[in-house]
Design a protein around this motif. Structure first.
Motif, PDB file in Angstrom:
ATOM      1  N   ALA A   1       0.840  -1.198   0.000  1.00  0.00           N
ATOM      2  CA  ALA A   1       0.000   0.000   0.000  1.00  0.00           C
ATOM      3  C   ALA A   1       0.875   1.247   0.000  1.00  0.00           C
ATOM      4  O   ALA A   1       1.976   1.236   0.552  1.00  0.00           O
ATOM      5  N   PRO A   2       0.416   2.325  -0.640  1.00  0.00           N
ATOM      6  CA  PRO A   2       1.226   3.545  -0.727  1.00  0.00           C
ATOM      7  C   PRO A   2       1.733   3.994   0.640  1.00  0.00           C
ATOM      8  O   PRO A   2       0.960   4.132   1.585  1.00  0.00           O
ATOM      9  N   GLY A   3       3.058   4.202   0.728  1.00  0.00           N
ATOM     10  CA  GLY A   3       3.663   4.693   1.964  1.00  0.00           C
ATOM     11  C   GLY A   3       3.977   3.642   2.994  1.00  0.00           C
ATOM     12  O   GLY A   3       4.508   3.969   4.065  1.00  0.00           O
ATOM     13  N   ASP A   4       3.685   2.364   2.714  1.00  0.00           N
ATOM     14  CA  ASP A   4       3.897   1.319   3.720  1.00  0.00           C
ATOM     15  C   ASP A   4       5.314   0.782   3.767  1.00  0.00           C
ATOM     16  O   ASP A   4       5.772   0.324   4.811  1.00  0.00           O
ATOM     17  N   GLN A   5       6.002   0.776   2.625  1.00  0.00           N
ATOM     18  CA  GLN A   5       7.337   0.187   2.586  1.00  0.00           C
ATOM     19  C   GLN A   5       8.278   1.053   1.764  1.00  0.00           C
ATOM     20  O   GLN A   5       7.857   1.800   0.881  1.00  0.00           O
ATOM     21  N   CYS A   6       9.563   0.925   2.059  1.00  0.00           N
ATOM     22  CA  CYS A   6      10.606   1.480   1.206  1.00  0.00           C
ATOM     23  C   CYS A   6      11.735   0.460   1.177  1.00  0.00           C
ATOM     24  O   CYS A   6      11.641  -0.600   1.796  1.00  0.00           O
ATOM     25  N   SER A   7      12.785   0.748   0.432  1.00  0.00           N
ATOM     26  CA  SER A   7      13.857  -0.240   0.312  1.00  0.00           C
ATOM     27  C   SER A   7      15.218   0.425   0.341  1.00  0.00           C
ATOM     28  O   SER A   7      15.391   1.555  -0.109  1.00  0.00           O
ATOM     29  N   LEU A   8      16.169  -0.303   0.912  1.00  0.00           N
ATOM     30  CA  LEU A   8      17.580   0.078   0.908  1.00  0.00           C
ATOM     31  C   LEU A   8      18.347  -1.114   0.373  1.00  0.00           C
ATOM     32  O   LEU A   8      18.340  -2.185   0.978  1.00  0.00           O
ATOM     33  N   GLY A   9      18.998  -0.941  -0.760  1.00  0.00           N
ATOM     34  CA  GLY A   9      19.688  -2.085  -1.350  1.00  0.00           C
ATOM     35  C   GLY A   9      18.713  -3.230  -1.567  1.00  0.00           C
ATOM     36  O   GLY A   9      17.635  -3.044  -2.124  1.00  0.00           O
ATOM     37  N   GLY A  10      19.068  -4.407  -1.112  1.00  0.00           N
ATOM     38  CA  GLY A  10      18.201  -5.573  -1.276  1.00  0.00           C
ATOM     39  C   GLY A  10      17.240  -5.795  -0.138  1.00  0.00           C
ATOM     40  O   GLY A  10      16.567  -6.838  -0.082  1.00  0.00           O
ATOM     41  N   PHE A  11      17.139  -4.829   0.784  1.00  0.00           N
ATOM     42  CA  PHE A  11      16.280  -4.978   1.955  1.00  0.00           C
ATOM     43  C   PHE A  11      15.037  -4.107   1.837  1.00  0.00           C
ATOM     44  O   PHE A  11      15.080  -3.003   1.287  1.00  0.00           O
ATOM     45  N   ARG A  12      13.929  -4.624   2.368  1.00  0.00           N
ATOM     46  CA  ARG A  12      12.703  -3.834   2.465  1.00  0.00           C
ATOM     47  C   ARG A  12      12.519  -3.364   3.897  1.00  0.00           C
ATOM     48  O   ARG A  12      12.799  -4.088   4.852  1.00  0.00           O
ATOM     49  N   LEU A  13      12.022  -2.135   4.043  1.00  0.00           N
ATOM     50  CA  LEU A  13      11.754  -1.547   5.344  1.00  0.00           C
ATOM     51  C   LEU A  13      10.260  -1.285   5.449  1.00  0.00           C
ATOM     52  O   LEU A  13       9.672  -0.650   4.583  1.00  0.00           O
ATOM     53  N   VAL A  14       9.661  -1.804   6.508  1.00  0.00           N
ATOM     54  CA  VAL A  14       8.211  -1.732   6.693  1.00  0.00           C
ATOM     55  C   VAL A  14       7.883  -0.637   7.705  1.00  0.00           C
ATOM     56  O   VAL A  14       8.452  -0.602   8.803  1.00  0.00           O
ATOM     57  N   ARG A  15       6.964   0.231   7.337  1.00  0.00           N
ATOM     58  CA  ARG A  15       6.630   1.362   8.196  1.00  0.00           C
ATOM     59  C   ARG A  15       5.811   0.926   9.401  1.00  0.00           C
ATOM     60  O   ARG A  15       4.893   0.110   9.286  1.00  0.00           O
ATOM     61  N   ARG A  16       6.166   1.483  10.547  1.00  0.00           N
ATOM     62  CA  ARG A  16       5.436   1.221  11.787  1.00  0.00           C
ATOM     63  C   ARG A  16       4.530   2.415  12.093  1.00  0.00           C
ATOM     64  O   ARG A  16       4.938   3.570  11.972  1.00  0.00           O
TER      65      ARG A  16
END
Length: 568
Positions: free
Chosen positions: A226-241
């Motif tokens: 969903a828009p704004g829920d995740q972003c990525s750095l390199g090969g990793f995904r970051l999930v918004r809290r």
């Protein structure tokens, strides 16, 4: 681009462009004071592919000036370009420098080096280096901030990625060169959006427990959420809290988006029946698009990347958004469950079928069904099955939102499988950066020194600050060295063989012909933004500046991500 910079109000040294037809018609001031004659080749300012390749010559008096023009134009002509050169008064008694946005693992940094004369650009003299995150002004001098503001504005208005500048003792800043290069900064705008709005709170993220091993893979899967829920750095995904209040407020906004209105009952309970009707109607329309819309694998790079990005937006807005509504309702126990609803979870129906096959046949069946795993996806890899998907038990639910959530997860795998050939083709061409530049989820590579194994939530600014190399530091500066390090043999120019690490005393441009075959560059002293190392970045050759490595020459070495050079 200098003329455009002047039109924006920047102080630009007066100059005169000389073409092959204008050699005999020069302004009087060109012979009345010391002049610097340098290239004005299009490839320098528009792509930086020839930055520092052509000589810059200081000349005094008409004979010397005309000889310098002839020399520079000859070099440009021999390279097959139009022989344009630039005459400017030669500045003295000023500090000269170069400022650039980083790339790759330092892509979140503003980097600036300054010294006397051409020390910064040639890399043959002493320089002072500043390297700070784009949003960070703490510790910067007044001069540093002035240069930083100039680069940010020239990037915004002209797309500039680097500038060469001069600073007088009075504090007057003169722009000497404005360039945009081909180094690739697909995450620059996303990082700026996340971090330069200092009045806003920075969102908290937690690392998803998987390494896609590919920046494109992680960014694509993050873009499907969903828009704004995740972003990525390199090969990793970051999930918004999000807090309870923030999650609930966002859910109500999502309901308005998908229903076109906000039912009064939604303030207390989430109407599962209404959302089910809306989901099935929108999913039916999406299915029609899937059946008719085909992405051409022969499309040009940018068009192919745009088509993929456009499809990812549609997936995020449909399946990502409905999944977020359902997940929040289930976790907060806010769903209104209608009577008489009972359906099998689609994932368990598929899992039941796969569980009856041997592993090889199951993978083949998974692929023929058009699925691609969200957990393991990376361009070029064969589809793999999520172990959690295989189950002999078909599960029935009485919750419309639980069914929607499950259906969204399955359809995302189908959508990813449908896009996989186009993504694979784009990456096969080496054009993955085109896609990354279009995905708002991609924030760049993992900063040097940042430990992604930590699980506690961090702000976007905090994620990058942990990788900050220091404002002014005498420590080695490394670029492009993988997290796993490099094992190479270190040689001087006299004994260098292609593929080995090349040891240099300085970053002088005389070494340009050697670096193309180097596995890495180890430089005793010099500027990390010198013309030579800008070419190293363009050629994707890792380098370390300021490392103590003399004792390792002729021996196998281990080059760490931090820039430390050790005996192998």
């Amino acid at each position: 681009m200098l003329e455009q910079a002047a039109s924006l109000g920047f102080r630009v040294q007066k100059g005169f462009i000389v073409t092959s037809q204008q050699v005999g018609d020069l302004p009087p001031w060109a012979f009345a004071e010391p002049i610097i004659v340098r290239s004005a080749a299009l490839s320098e300012s528009s792509s930086a592919e020839t930055v520092g390749v052509y000589d810059s010559i200081v000349a005094i008096g008409e004979p010397a000036v005309r000889a310098a023009i002839s020399n520079v134009q000859r070099q440009i002509s021999e390279a097959g370009e139009k022989p344009y050169c630039l005459l400017q008064p030669y500045l003295t008694k000023q500090t000269f420098g170069i400022a650039m946005f980083g790339t790759g693992s330092d892509g979140h940094l503003f980097i600036c080096e300054a010294g006397i004369g051409n020390a910064a650009t040639s890399g043959t003299g002493e320089t002072q280096r500043v390297a700070v995150p784009l949003w960070n002004q703490a510790g910067l001098t007044r001069a540093d901030r002035k240069v930083r503001r100039a680069l940010l504005r020239l990037h915004r208005d002209l797309g500039a990625t680097s500038i060469e500048w001069a600073l007088a003792s009075s504090g007057r800043l003169t722009i000497l060169q404005v360039s945009t290069d081909t180094l690739g900064r697909p995450a620059l705008e996303n990082v700026r959006k996340h971090t330069l709005r200092l009045a806003l709170p920075f969102p908290q993220y937690q690392r998803a427990p998987v390494d896609h091993g590919s920046a494109v893979g992680a960014a694509v899967v993050a873009a499907m959420a969903a828009p704004g829920d995740q972003c990525s750095l390199g090969g990793f995904r970051l999930v918004r809290r999000r807090s309870f209040v923030a999650a609930r407020a966002l859910q109500l906004a999502d309901i308005v988006t998908v229903l076109g209105r906000l039912p009064l009952a939604a303030f207390s309970r989430v109407p599962g029946d209404l959302l089910l009707q809306a989901f099935e109607a929108q999913e039916c329309a999406r299915d029609d698009i899937r059946r008719t819309l085909q992405i051409s694998l022969s499309a040009p790079d940018q068009a192919l990347a745009q088509a993929i990005a456009s499809e990812l937006v549609q997936v995020s807005n449909l399946y990502g958004r409905f999944s977020r509504i359902a997940t929040t309702a289930i976790e907060l126990k806010l769903e209104t469950i209608p009577r008489g609803f009972k359906r099998s979870l689609l994932s368990t129906v598929i899992g039941n079928e796969l569980s009856q096959l041997n592993p090889g046949d199951a993978v083949h069946r998974f692929s023929t069904l058009g699925f691609a795993s969200l957990v393991t996806f990376a361009p070029g890899l064969q589809p793999q099955i999520d172990k959690e998907l295989i189950s002999p038990v078909i599960q029935e639910v009485e919750s419309p939102l639980a069914w929607i959530k499950d259906k969204c997860a399955v359809m995302m795998m189908i959508e990813l499988g449908r896009l996989r050939p186009a993504i694979d083709e784009l990456c096969r061409r080496g054009a993955g950066d085109h896609l990354l530049s279009l995905l708002p989820t991609y924030l760049g590579e993992v900063p040097v020194g940042f430990d992604l194994s930590e699980a506690e939530p961090r702000s976007v600014r905090g994620l990058f600050d942990d990788g900050e190399p220091g404002i002014r530091s005498n420590a080695p500066y490394a670029w492009g060295v993988p997290r796993s390090g490099l094992d190479l043999t270190l040689h001087t120019p006299e004994t260098f063989t292609p593929g080995s690490a090349l040891y240099l005393e300085t970053t002088d441009m005389s070494h340009l012909s050697l670096i193309n075959g180097a596995g890495a560059l180890i430089v005793r002293s010099g500027s990390v933004l010198s013309h030579l190392l800008q070419h190293a970045r363009r050629l994707n050759i890792p380098y370390v500046v300021g490392a103590e490595a003399e004792g390792h020459i002729g021996k196998p070495v281990r080059i760490e991500e931090s820039g430390e050079v050790l005996s192998a």
